[in-house]
Design an enzyme around this catalytic site. Structure first.
Site, PDB file in Angstrom:
ATOM      1  N   GLU A 145      28.094  22.095   8.266  1.00  0.00           N
ATOM      2  CA  GLU A 145      28.319  22.384   9.598  1.00  0.00           C
ATOM      3  C   GLU A 145      27.317  21.530  10.582  1.00  0.00           C
ATOM      4  O   GLU A 145      27.573  20.904  11.494  1.00  0.00           O
ATOM      5  CB  GLU A 145      28.128  23.910   9.753  1.00  0.00           C
ATOM      6  CG  GLU A 145      28.217  24.266  11.490  1.00  0.00           C
ATOM      7  CD  GLU A 145      27.925  25.744  11.718  1.00  0.00           C
ATOM      8  OE1 GLU A 145      28.035  26.091  12.878  1.00  0.00           O
ATOM      9  OE2 GLU A 145      27.162  26.344  10.825  1.00  0.00           O
ATOM     10  N   HIS A 146      26.150  21.797  10.032  1.00  0.00           N
ATOM     11  CA  HIS A 146      24.949  20.847  10.767  1.00  0.00           C
ATOM     12  C   HIS A 146      24.276  19.854   9.651  1.00  0.00           C
ATOM     13  O   HIS A 146      23.846  20.491   8.614  1.00  0.00           O
ATOM     14  CB  HIS A 146      24.024  21.888  11.172  1.00  0.00           C
ATOM     15  CG  HIS A 146      24.535  23.011  12.339  1.00  0.00           C
ATOM     16  ND1 HIS A 146      24.657  24.204  11.893  1.00  0.00           N
ATOM     17  CD2 HIS A 146      24.625  22.749  13.553  1.00  0.00           C
ATOM     18  CE1 HIS A 146      24.986  24.917  13.036  1.00  0.00           C
ATOM     19  NE2 HIS A 146      25.259  23.975  14.031  1.00  0.00           N
TER      20      HIS A 146
ATOM     21  N   ASP B 142      22.132  23.175  19.410  1.00  0.00           N
ATOM     22  CA  ASP B 142      22.617  24.723  19.736  1.00  0.00           C
ATOM     23  C   ASP B 142      22.582  25.166  21.047  1.00  0.00           C
ATOM     24  O   ASP B 142      23.378  25.951  21.707  1.00  0.00           O
ATOM     25  CB  ASP B 142      21.785  25.721  18.962  1.00  0.00           C
ATOM     26  CG  ASP B 142      22.420  26.011  17.394  1.00  0.00           C
ATOM     27  OD1 ASP B 142      23.561  25.675  17.273  1.00  0.00           O
ATOM     28  OD2 ASP B 142      21.552  27.021  16.793  1.00  0.00           O
TER      29      ASP B 142
ATOM     30  N   HIS C  94      19.930  33.124  11.504  1.00  0.00           N
ATOM     31  CA  HIS C  94      20.990  33.772  12.133  1.00  0.00           C
ATOM     32  C   HIS C  94      21.620  34.833  11.564  1.00  0.00           C
ATOM     33  O   HIS C  94      22.168  35.634  12.325  1.00  0.00           O
ATOM     34  CB  HIS C  94      22.198  32.445  12.061  1.00  0.00           C
ATOM     35  CG  HIS C  94      22.064  31.705  13.232  1.00  0.00           C
ATOM     36  ND1 HIS C  94      22.642  32.086  14.716  1.00  0.00           N
ATOM     37  CD2 HIS C  94      21.857  30.351  13.492  1.00  0.00           C
ATOM     38  CE1 HIS C  94      22.524  31.174  15.496  1.00  0.00           C
ATOM     39  NE2 HIS C  94      22.194  29.880  14.726  1.00  0.00           N
TER      40      HIS C  94
ATOM     41  N   GLN D 114      18.293  28.265  10.787  1.00  0.00           N
ATOM     42  CA  GLN D 114      19.872  28.597  10.370  1.00  0.00           C
ATOM     43  C   GLN D 114      19.692  29.819   9.555  1.00  0.00           C
ATOM     44  O   GLN D 114      20.338  30.522   9.663  1.00  0.00           O
ATOM     45  CB  GLN D 114      20.494  27.524   9.814  1.00  0.00           C
ATOM     46  CG  GLN D 114      20.898  26.577  10.706  1.00  0.00           C
ATOM     47  CD  GLN D 114      21.607  26.796  11.693  1.00  0.00           C
ATOM     48  OE1 GLN D 114      22.552  27.227  11.751  1.00  0.00           O
ATOM     49  NE2 GLN D 114      21.104  26.456  12.942  1.00  0.00           N
TER      50      GLN D 114
ATOM     51  N   HIS E  77      74.158  13.740  14.061  1.00  0.00           N
ATOM     52  CA  HIS E  77      73.122  12.581  14.583  1.00  0.00           C
ATOM     53  C   HIS E  77      73.508  11.482  15.085  1.00  0.00           C
ATOM     54  O   HIS E  77      73.350  10.799  16.146  1.00  0.00           O
ATOM     55  CB  HIS E  77      71.943  12.788  13.728  1.00  0.00           C
ATOM     56  CG  HIS E  77      70.997  13.838  13.780  1.00  0.00           C
ATOM     57  ND1 HIS E  77      71.410  14.954  13.147  1.00  0.00           N
ATOM     58  CD2 HIS E  77      69.617  13.960  13.963  1.00  0.00           C
ATOM     59  CE1 HIS E  77      70.396  15.685  13.288  1.00  0.00           C
ATOM     60  NE2 HIS E  77      69.349  15.572  13.884  1.00  0.00           N
TER      61      HIS E  77
END
Length: 434
Positions: free
Chosen positions: A327-328, A361, A263, A260, A420
């Site tokens: 996230e992960h 991934d 990235h 990660q 109504h």
């Protein structure tokens, strides 16, 4: 290397600061707002200026990649790469085929038919990061759910390489997947063009896909503005938390953290270790593995924003994981399944020593477009349902008025909304008069 913290001796403020994402202090929101304002005010000219200054790519013919370039890229693709893309796509399609809203009808009152139907959005905009790393996998993850949902128009935008256009492997994958519209533009200006429908791009109903902090900010701002495209979920710089007890393999933990970190310089990785000794072993392995990585400089920058949390028990590890809402989340403990059962907040969970996040991934099947920066507390990853919306239908009969009308009239009177009440009462009385 990793900033250390003892979980059980830290107060709430320290814990909150520990889990702040690197992008929190960036100028992304201000810059993205400036770009959106410029595109709203000057349209095509603003998009052209930003594309030229940021990407060195603003061809006179427009940003759309011609089909001939897609065909050429697909034909040049190595057989092994073609097979890998198609195999991954098949797994992703198999997983997502179980998703999607269903149509249904129920009788809520005697003679009252209430139903729901699902329809796709008209135009899906897919953002595929392709700057420092051409993410063919993201194209797969976004295209297939859109196709399964039945979206009639799919428009892909991908950042061009400086002065060279979109990475050919992204174009080849688009052709293999049946994507016809690809635009060589990215960043916040690309999101603005797609969200507002300028510079020759279609106006997307909704924009999907991860990106850097500026892309994430532009998507969020667009979704909050009048006539702007909706956004799938908050998906900025990547992040991972690895929970590992002392029985885990330090080398495998280290490479999962680095996968990660490589990235993005703004990525964040967090190790939750059950002892200082194990954390030290992981850091030693990180030092060794960094020497083997072509993107080591990027990984080192990300590691500067990363953390090692030392816990004294599984309960503390669970508490830390839920607080971070990653996230992960990779779980390398003696009983990862039992651990995962206690996790309430995570985009995707990877269980055991044989399950690297890299599998998710690329080719395992579940979607890798996931919420970041703690958004997993409220969001899940991309699904087929995100490319759909639902419409409800209601049909009352004369018979139904006997049962539903008194309830509607009473509630309308309770709220003081007499029109109504009369809308129901007039119908009930007309039925009675017949």
């Amino acid at each position: 290397m990793l900033t250390r913290i003892e979980w059980n001796t830290s107060d709430a403020q320290t814990r909150q600061h520990l889990f702040e994402r690197p992008s929190l202090g960036s100028d992304a929101v201000a810059v993205a707002q400036e770009i959106l304002d410029a595109v709203r005010a000057r349209g095509d000219a603003a998009v052209h200026d930003y594309a030229l200054s940021l990407d060195d790519w603003a061809p006179d013919a427009g940003f759309r990649v011609p089909d001939s370039a897609l065909v050429e890229a697909e034909q040049a693709l190595a057989d092994e790469d073609r097979d890998a893309i198609l195999a991954a796509a098949q797994a992703v399609r198999a997983f997502h085929a179980e998703q999607g809203y269903r149509d249904y009808e129920v009788q809520t009152w005697p003679g009252a038919r209430a139903s729901r139907r699902a329809t796709p959005i008209d135009v899906a905009g897919l953002y595929v990061p392709a700057g420092t790393a051409p993410l063919v996998s993201t194209l797969i993850m976004l295209t297939i759910p859109a196709q399964l949902a039945g979206v009639p128009r799919i428009a892909v935008i991908a950042p061009p390489r400086k002065g060279q256009g979109v990475e050919p492997t992204v174009l080849a994958a688009a052709k293999l997947l049946g994507v016809e519209e690809v635009y060589a533009i990215g960043g916040a200006h690309g999101v603005a063009a797609l969200g507002l429908g300028v510079a020759g791009l279609p106006k997307a109903d909704k924009i999907f896909g991860p990106g850097n902090a500026y892309v994430a900010a532009a998507k969020a701002l667009l979704s909050q503005s009048p006539n702007g495209a909706a956004a799938d979920l908050p998906a900025g710089p990547s992040e991972v938390m690895v929970v590992a007890d002392d029985a885990a393999d330090p080398e495998l933990v280290a490479i999962d953290l680095l996968s990660q970190a490589e990235h993005d310089r703004m990525a964040q990785v967090v190790l939750v270790a059950y002892s200082e000794n194990f954390a030290a072993q992981v850091e030693a392995q990180i030092d060794v593995l960094l020497t083997q990585l072509p993107r080591a400089d990027t990984a080192r920058a990300a590691l500067a924003n990363s953390r090692a949390v030392i816990v004294a028990s599984e309960d503390e590890a669970v508490e830390a994981a839920n607080a971070y809402a990653s996230e992960h989340l990779i779980v390398q403990t003696r009983n990862p399944r039992a651990f995962s059962d206690r996790i309430r907040h995570a985009g995707s969970i990877f269980l055991g020593p044989w399950t690297p996040e890299a599998a998710g991934d690329y080719a395992a099947g579940p979607n890798h477009a996931l919420p970041t920066a703690g958004a997993a507390r409220a969001y899940g990853g991309v699904t087929v349902e995100m490319f759909q919306k639902t419409t409800t239908l209601l049909e009352l009969s004369e018979e139904s008025l006997e049962s539903i009308a008194p309830v509607v009239e009473r509630l309308a009177a309770l709220e003081g909304l007499d029109a109504h009440r009369l809308a129901m009462a007039l119908r009930r009385n007309r039925k009675t008069d017949q």
